[in-house]
Design a protein around this motif. Structure first.
Motif, PDB file in Angstrom:
ATOM      1  N   ILE B  39      -4.730  27.699 -20.825  1.00  0.00           N
ATOM      2  CA  ILE B  39      -3.620  28.038 -21.718  1.00  0.00           C
ATOM      3  C   ILE B  39      -3.448  29.562 -21.665  1.00  0.00           C
ATOM      4  O   ILE B  39      -4.322  30.272 -21.176  1.00  0.00           O
ATOM      5  CB  ILE B  39      -3.831  27.610 -23.192  1.00  0.00           C
ATOM      6  CG1 ILE B  39      -4.936  28.442 -23.856  1.00  0.00           C
ATOM      7  CG2 ILE B  39      -4.145  26.142 -23.326  1.00  0.00           C
ATOM      8  CD1 ILE B  39      -4.921  28.397 -25.379  1.00  0.00           C
ATOM      9  N   GLU B  40      -2.324  30.054 -22.159  1.00  0.00           N
ATOM     10  CA  GLU B  40      -2.158  31.489 -22.371  1.00  0.00           C
ATOM     11  C   GLU B  40      -1.504  31.725 -23.723  1.00  0.00           C
ATOM     12  O   GLU B  40      -0.691  30.907 -24.184  1.00  0.00           O
ATOM     13  CB  GLU B  40      -1.326  32.146 -21.255  1.00  0.00           C
ATOM     14  CG  GLU B  40      -2.140  32.406 -19.997  1.00  0.00           C
ATOM     15  CD  GLU B  40      -1.412  33.212 -18.923  1.00  0.00           C
ATOM     16  OE1 GLU B  40      -1.938  33.278 -17.803  1.00  0.00           O
ATOM     17  OE2 GLU B  40      -0.336  33.759 -19.200  1.00  0.00           O
ATOM     18  N   THR B  41      -1.889  32.806 -24.363  1.00  0.00           N
ATOM     19  CA  THR B  41      -1.292  33.193 -25.643  1.00  0.00           C
ATOM     20  C   THR B  41      -0.695  34.584 -25.482  1.00  0.00           C
ATOM     21  O   THR B  41      -1.023  35.300 -24.543  1.00  0.00           O
ATOM     22  CB  THR B  41      -2.355  33.183 -26.764  1.00  0.00           C
ATOM     23  OG1 THR B  41      -3.359  34.156 -26.440  1.00  0.00           O
ATOM     24  CG2 THR B  41      -3.018  31.819 -26.917  1.00  0.00           C
ATOM     25  N   ARG B 107      -6.006  30.104 -33.620  1.00  0.00           N
ATOM     26  CA  ARG B 107      -4.629  30.082 -34.113  1.00  0.00           C
ATOM     27  C   ARG B 107      -3.799  29.075 -33.318  1.00  0.00           C
ATOM     28  O   ARG B 107      -3.017  28.295 -33.869  1.00  0.00           O
ATOM     29  CB  ARG B 107      -4.046  31.504 -33.983  1.00  0.00           C
ATOM     30  CG  ARG B 107      -2.735  31.772 -34.679  1.00  0.00           C
ATOM     31  CD  ARG B 107      -1.527  31.572 -33.780  1.00  0.00           C
ATOM     32  NE  ARG B 107      -1.671  32.260 -32.516  1.00  0.00           N
ATOM     33  CZ  ARG B 107      -1.200  31.793 -31.376  1.00  0.00           C
ATOM     34  NH1 ARG B 107      -0.578  30.625 -31.339  1.00  0.00           N
ATOM     35  NH2 ARG B 107      -1.358  32.461 -30.258  1.00  0.00           N
ATOM     36  N   PHE B 108      -3.993  29.036 -32.007  1.00  0.00           N
ATOM     37  CA  PHE B 108      -3.288  28.106 -31.117  1.00  0.00           C
ATOM     38  C   PHE B 108      -3.586  26.658 -31.507  1.00  0.00           C
ATOM     39  O   PHE B 108      -2.677  25.828 -31.604  1.00  0.00           O
ATOM     40  CB  PHE B 108      -3.736  28.372 -29.671  1.00  0.00           C
ATOM     41  CG  PHE B 108      -3.104  27.494 -28.614  1.00  0.00           C
ATOM     42  CD1 PHE B 108      -2.025  27.959 -27.864  1.00  0.00           C
ATOM     43  CD2 PHE B 108      -3.589  26.217 -28.349  1.00  0.00           C
ATOM     44  CE1 PHE B 108      -1.454  27.166 -26.877  1.00  0.00           C
ATOM     45  CE2 PHE B 108      -3.016  25.415 -27.378  1.00  0.00           C
ATOM     46  CZ  PHE B 108      -1.936  25.895 -26.640  1.00  0.00           C
ATOM     47  N   VAL B 110      -4.610  25.422 -34.351  1.00  0.00           N
ATOM     48  CA  VAL B 110      -4.020  25.030 -35.633  1.00  0.00           C
ATOM     49  C   VAL B 110      -2.507  24.880 -35.503  1.00  0.00           C
ATOM     50  O   VAL B 110      -1.916  23.905 -35.969  1.00  0.00           O
ATOM     51  CB  VAL B 110      -4.377  26.065 -36.726  1.00  0.00           C
ATOM     52  CG1 VAL B 110      -3.702  25.695 -38.045  1.00  0.00           C
ATOM     53  CG2 VAL B 110      -5.889  26.142 -36.903  1.00  0.00           C
ATOM     54  N   GLN B 111      -1.890  25.831 -34.805  1.00  0.00           N
ATOM     55  CA  GLN B 111      -0.427  25.803 -34.681  1.00  0.00           C
ATOM     56  C   GLN B 111       0.069  24.588 -33.897  1.00  0.00           C
ATOM     57  O   GLN B 111       1.135  24.052 -34.186  1.00  0.00           O
ATOM     58  CB  GLN B 111       0.040  27.117 -34.024  1.00  0.00           C
ATOM     59  CG  GLN B 111       1.539  27.335 -34.058  1.00  0.00           C
ATOM     60  CD  GLN B 111       1.906  28.723 -33.542  1.00  0.00           C
ATOM     61  OE1 GLN B 111       1.137  29.669 -33.645  1.00  0.00           O
ATOM     62  NE2 GLN B 111       3.083  28.843 -32.976  1.00  0.00           N
ATOM     63  N   HIS B 112      -0.717  24.181 -32.895  1.00  0.00           N
ATOM     64  CA  HIS B 112      -0.270  23.084 -32.020  1.00  0.00           C
ATOM     65  C   HIS B 112      -1.094  21.814 -32.234  1.00  0.00           C
ATOM     66  O   HIS B 112      -1.159  20.967 -31.347  1.00  0.00           O
ATOM     67  CB  HIS B 112      -0.362  23.528 -30.560  1.00  0.00           C
ATOM     68  CG  HIS B 112       0.421  24.761 -30.251  1.00  0.00           C
ATOM     69  ND1 HIS B 112       1.793  24.771 -30.142  1.00  0.00           N
ATOM     70  CD2 HIS B 112       0.038  26.039 -30.072  1.00  0.00           C
ATOM     71  CE1 HIS B 112       2.216  26.000 -29.888  1.00  0.00           C
ATOM     72  NE2 HIS B 112       1.181  26.801 -29.841  1.00  0.00           N
ATOM     73  N   PHE B 327      -7.689  29.349 -40.680  1.00  0.00           N
ATOM     74  CA  PHE B 327      -6.254  29.106 -40.576  1.00  0.00           C
ATOM     75  C   PHE B 327      -5.855  27.781 -41.239  1.00  0.00           C
ATOM     76  O   PHE B 327      -4.811  27.202 -40.928  1.00  0.00           O
ATOM     77  CB  PHE B 327      -5.801  29.119 -39.110  1.00  0.00           C
ATOM     78  CG  PHE B 327      -5.998  30.448 -38.446  1.00  0.00           C
ATOM     79  CD1 PHE B 327      -5.334  31.582 -38.898  1.00  0.00           C
ATOM     80  CD2 PHE B 327      -6.845  30.579 -37.350  1.00  0.00           C
ATOM     81  CE1 PHE B 327      -5.509  32.815 -38.291  1.00  0.00           C
ATOM     82  CE2 PHE B 327      -7.029  31.807 -36.742  1.00  0.00           C
ATOM     83  CZ  PHE B 327      -6.371  32.936 -37.215  1.00  0.00           C
TER      84      PHE B 327
END
Lengths: 451, 451
Positions: B39-41, B107-108, B110-112, B327
Motif C-alpha cells: 500500500i502507499e499513503t 490510520r489507513f 481504521v479509515q478503510h 483512532f
C-alpha cells in the motif's frame, strides 16, 4: 472522529498499487531500454531553489515547511502586523516540497556538475506536491515520470524521445497522437506579423485555441496589445492544414523571411524525417498552436493525447536551452519529457486495458487446521517459496469456511490443505479455486502446478 | 552561489540508485513471496493524526507544513507575543510530513476498515521525515520498509516474520543475529520484583544495558524510583546465560509465580520451537534486556544485528495489541517489522556485498558519425531494444575518442560503430570494451552477443 487524510491526497490500496506499479514499471523499463539512468532528489528543497521558478502563482502553490525549533526567532514582528505574508513566509520557512522534477534536476546537475558525464541522460519517478485547489483528476500529491538529456543540442535526442514515447504507449496499449511544434516557429510567426517582442503573449493566447476557440483567442490577443493588422496576419498561419509534411511545406514558404522561423521548420523536418523512417505506432500531428504555456521551451515542443479518451495531455515535453542558467551554469541545452501517471491511470481504467494477471497476491493460501498442521504447512511453504511461489498461511485456526472465503475475496488462485491424513503422507490437498478441482499431491508435484 | 539541498537530505546518483534499488527490490520480492501486499499513503498527514503518537520529543521532530493562503487568518496574536510556539504551530499548520509508516498504517486500517479483508498483510516502502539533528548515518529523509499483519493474534505470524527476515538477509548475503524478547517477560520481571507499575521505567533503563553497562543502568533505575531491593532482585534476571532454550528454561522457573511472565515464556518457546524446526540461517539469541524503547509492544520483540559490522540494529519489530485504538478502533492485534534500508546500505558497502553486475546502464553505445549514420544506427537500435537490449546513441557527431571515453566512464560494455562501409553492408562493427575485440556483424548476430 474517523481519521482522514489531507484533501487532494490519496491512499493506494493493494489493487490500486498493482495498477500503478504496472504503469511505473512499464515507463521505467522503457526509460532504461533507451539508456536513461535513475536519480532521486529529496522531497524537500531549499525555498531559495524553488521560489521564482514557477511564476508568481507557482510561488503561492509551493508547500512550505515551518522551520524547526524556535521558528519565531528573528522574525520581523512588523511583517506580522502588516500581514506581509510573502515576506513572512521566507522568515518562517527555509524549505519547501518539490513542485516538479525539472527544477530539482537542474539544481542536481549544477551541484554535481563535476561528477556527471555529459551528455547526461537521467530519469526520475517521484511524487511532487502543489497546493492547488483539488478537483477531479487534480491532486495535491502526484507522481511525475521524467526523462531528460542535458549537455547535447543534437536533434537525435528528440528523435529518441519520440520513439521512447511511442514504445511506452505501445506497451500500455493506448492509441495516441503525438503533437509537435517548435518554439522557433512561434517566434518566426511573431516576427512575421511584426510583433516579435509579443511572442509570450501570442504563445499564451494561442495555446488556448483548442479550449476557447479562435474568436476568444483574438479577443485575448487584442487585450494583450496586438494590433488588428497583426491579429489578421496571424489567422492564416493558425489554420494551415494537411499532413504534417504538407503543413511544414506551407509554413516554410510563409516563414521564409524569418531566419528563426525557417530554422524551426528545418528542425521539425529533420525530426519528422528520421521518425518516419524509423516508423512509429503513434499518429503524428503538427500543431502550430501548441505552446504548452511554458516559457522555457526554446525548440521542439511535444504533447501526447489519447485517441480514445477525452482527457488533457497525458505526456508532454520539449527542448530548453538554459535550464541550469538560473543556478549559475549557463549554456547547457537539454530536452525532456514528462509522463502524467495519474492521467494515464485514468485512461487505462476507462479503456479497461490492464492485464488480467495484475493482482499480485499469493499464489496459494495454506489453511490453518491447528498448530502442528501449521508447522507442517510452513515446511511445505518454505519449499514452494524457495522456487519463487508466493505462499501464505491463514494465521488462525478458525472455521474452514471463513478461511476459504478469505482466499476467495483476496483472489488467491489455489488453496492447500494439510490436515492429519495429509501430514501422515507428507502431502497436501491442493484445490484450484477457479475449477474447484482437488488433488492430493506432494510438494514437489504441487510446484509443477503452481509455477 | 552554488545550489545545495537541506542538511540531512541526500541526492542519489545512478550508481547509488542501483545499489538502493537492489536492497528495495530484494526486500520487496521477499515481502511478496510471503503474501504481503503493498500500500502507499500520502507524504502529508493531518497533524491531528500525527501529534501525540511519538511522545513529546517526537511532536517536536515532526516537519510541519505552513497552511496555504492567508496563514495568519484566525491566528491568536497573543500566542505570538507570548512565544507560545506549540499552540501557535497548531494554528499555523494543519499538516505534517509522515514520521514513520506505523501511524499512517494504523490510520489507513481504521479509515478503510470496511474495504479491508482481515487478517490484513501489508507492506509499505516509503520515505519518512524527522527534524532530528543530522549526523553520520542519521538523515532527515530516509526510507522505511515495513511489513505488518493486523487482525490476528496467532503466533504463526511471528514465525512467518522471522523466516521472512532470515530470507531477506540470506539473499543480501549479510550474516545476522536475531534477538528475541517478549514484553510479557519484562512485565513479569517488573511484577516479580514488586514494581509492576514501573515497567516502562525498567524497560527504558535496561534497554540501554548494552550501551552504558549494568552500573549506569542501576543508577538510572534508582533515579527512576526503584528501591535498592528491587534493583538487587533484577540483577540475576538480567544475566541469565546459555542457549535461548536454556535461558527460557531458567526464566520459566524464575517467573513461575507471574502469570504474565509465564505466558511470555510460553509464547517465546512456541515461536522458537517452530522456527528451529523450519531452520534458519540466522543465529538466534534470547535477550531479556531487549525492549526497543517503544512502549507500544505487547508481545514479541524482535531486533536484528549484523554479525560482521558494528552498527546499531538493522531491522526491528514486534507485536502490539492496540495499534488502532487511538483512532477509535480497539482490539486489533498486529505484529510487524521494519527494515532500516540506510543501515543495510552501509553494511553492504562496508562488506562490499553488492553483485558485480549491478550498474544497469546501456548494454551498447552506438557512436555517432553523422546524421545519416545516426539514423542507420537507430534502425539497428530499434531491433535490439525490441529484444530487450538497452541501447543508446551518442547524440553528437563529435570526435570518436570523446565518444569512446564516454562509453568507458559510463561502464557501457559494448560500442557499436555504423560508418559508411558498415551502412553499405547493413552491418555494424561491435567492439567489446573489456577485451578490445571487434567484429563486423549483422544486427541479428549482434543480438546473440548482447543478450
Amino acid at each position: 472522529m474517523k481519521p482522514s487524510i489531507p484533501k487532494g491526497t490519496r491512499d493506494f490500496s493493494p489493487a490500486e498499487m498493482a495498477r500503478r506499479n504496472y504503469i511505473f514499471n512499464t515507463i521505467r523499463s522503457v526509460f532504461s531500454l533507451f539508456g536513461y539512468q535513475p536519480i532521486e532528489t529529496p522531497a524537500m528543497e531549499n525555498l531559495s531553489t524553488l521560489m521564482g521558478k514557477y511564476g508568481e502563482e507557482g510561488d503561492k502553490l509551493l508547500f512550505k515547511i515551518l522551520n524547526s525549533g524556535d521558528f519565531l526567532r528573528g522574525v520581523d514582528r512588523e511583517l506580522i502586523d502588516n500581514n506581509a505574508l510573502s515576506k513572512l513566509t521566507s522568515q518562517l520557512c527555509e524549505k519547501g516540497l518539490r513542485y516538479d522534477l525539472t527544477v530539482p534536476f537542474a539544481r542536481f546537475v549544477v551541484q554535481h556538475r563535476n561528477e556527471i558525464q555529459f551528455p547526461f541522460k537521467r530519469y526520475q519517478i517521484q511524487p511532487v506536491w502543489r497546493a492547488d485547489r483539488p478537483q477531479k483528476g487534480r491532486y495535491r500529491e502526484f507522481y511525475q515520470c521524467d526523462a531528460d538529456v542535458v549537455g547535447s543540442d543534437s536533434l537525435s535526442n528528440e528523435v529518441e524521445l519520440l520513439q521512447l514515447i511511442d514504445e511506452v504507449f505501445r506497451r500500455l496499449g493506448i492509441r495516441i497522437v503525438i503533437k509537435l511544434n517548435n518554439r522557433k516557429i512561434l517566434a518566426g510567426i511573431a516576427e512575421l506579423i511584426g510583433e516579435p517582442e509579443k511572442i509570450v503573449d501570442i504563445t499564451v493566447a494561442i495555446d488556448k485555441l483548442d479550449k476557447i476557440g479562435p474568436e476568444a483567442v483574438n479577443a485575448e490577443l487584442a487585450e494583450r496589445g496586438l494590433s488588428a493588422d497583426a491579429i489578421d496576419a496571424l489567422a492564416p498561419l493558425l489554420s494551415i492544414d494537411g499532413s504534417p509534411e504538407e503543413r511544414l511545406d506551407k509554413l516554410s514558404v510563409l516563414l521564409s523571411t524569418s531566419e528563426t522561423g525557417s530554422k524551426g521548420v528545418d528542425e521539425l523536418r529533420e525530426i519528422l524525417g528520421a521518425v518516419r523512417s524509423l516508423g512509429l505506432h503513434a499518429e503524428l500531428d503538427l500543431d502550430v498552436s501548441l505552446a504548452r504555456g511554458l516559457n522555457y521551451y526554446t525548440g521542439a515542443i511535444i504533447e501526447v493525447k489519447a485517441k480514445d479518451v477525452a482527457i488533457g495531455s497525458i505526456t508532454g515535453g520539449g527542448r530548453y536551452d538554459n535550464l541550469t542558467g538560473v543556478f549559475g551554469m549557463p549554456g547547457v541545452s537539454g530536452v525532456g519529457i514528462s509522463f502524467g501517471a495519474d492521467r494515464i491511470y485514468d485512461v487505462l481504467n476507462t479503456l479497461d486495458l490492464y492485464p488480467s494477471s495484475l493482482l499480485s497476491g499469493s499464489k496459494v493460501l495454506f489453511l490453518n487446521l491447528g498448530s502442528n498442521e501449521a508447522v507442517a504447512s510452513m515446511q511445505m511453504m518454505k519449499k514452494l517459496r524457495a522456487e519463487g511461489v508466493s505462499a501464505e498461511l491463514y494465521p488462525d485456526a478458525v472455521k474452514m469456511k471463513k478461511q476459504m472465503s478469505y482466499a476467495d475475496s483476496r483472489s488467491i488462485p489455489f488453496v492447500a490443505i494439510v490436515g492429519e491424513s495429509e501430514m501422515a503422507e507428507n502431502k497436501m490437498t491442493l484445490k484450484n479455486m477457479m475449477t474447484g478441482e482437488q488433488t492430493l499431491t506432494t510438494v514437489e508435484n504441487a510446484l509443477e502446478l503452481l509455477k
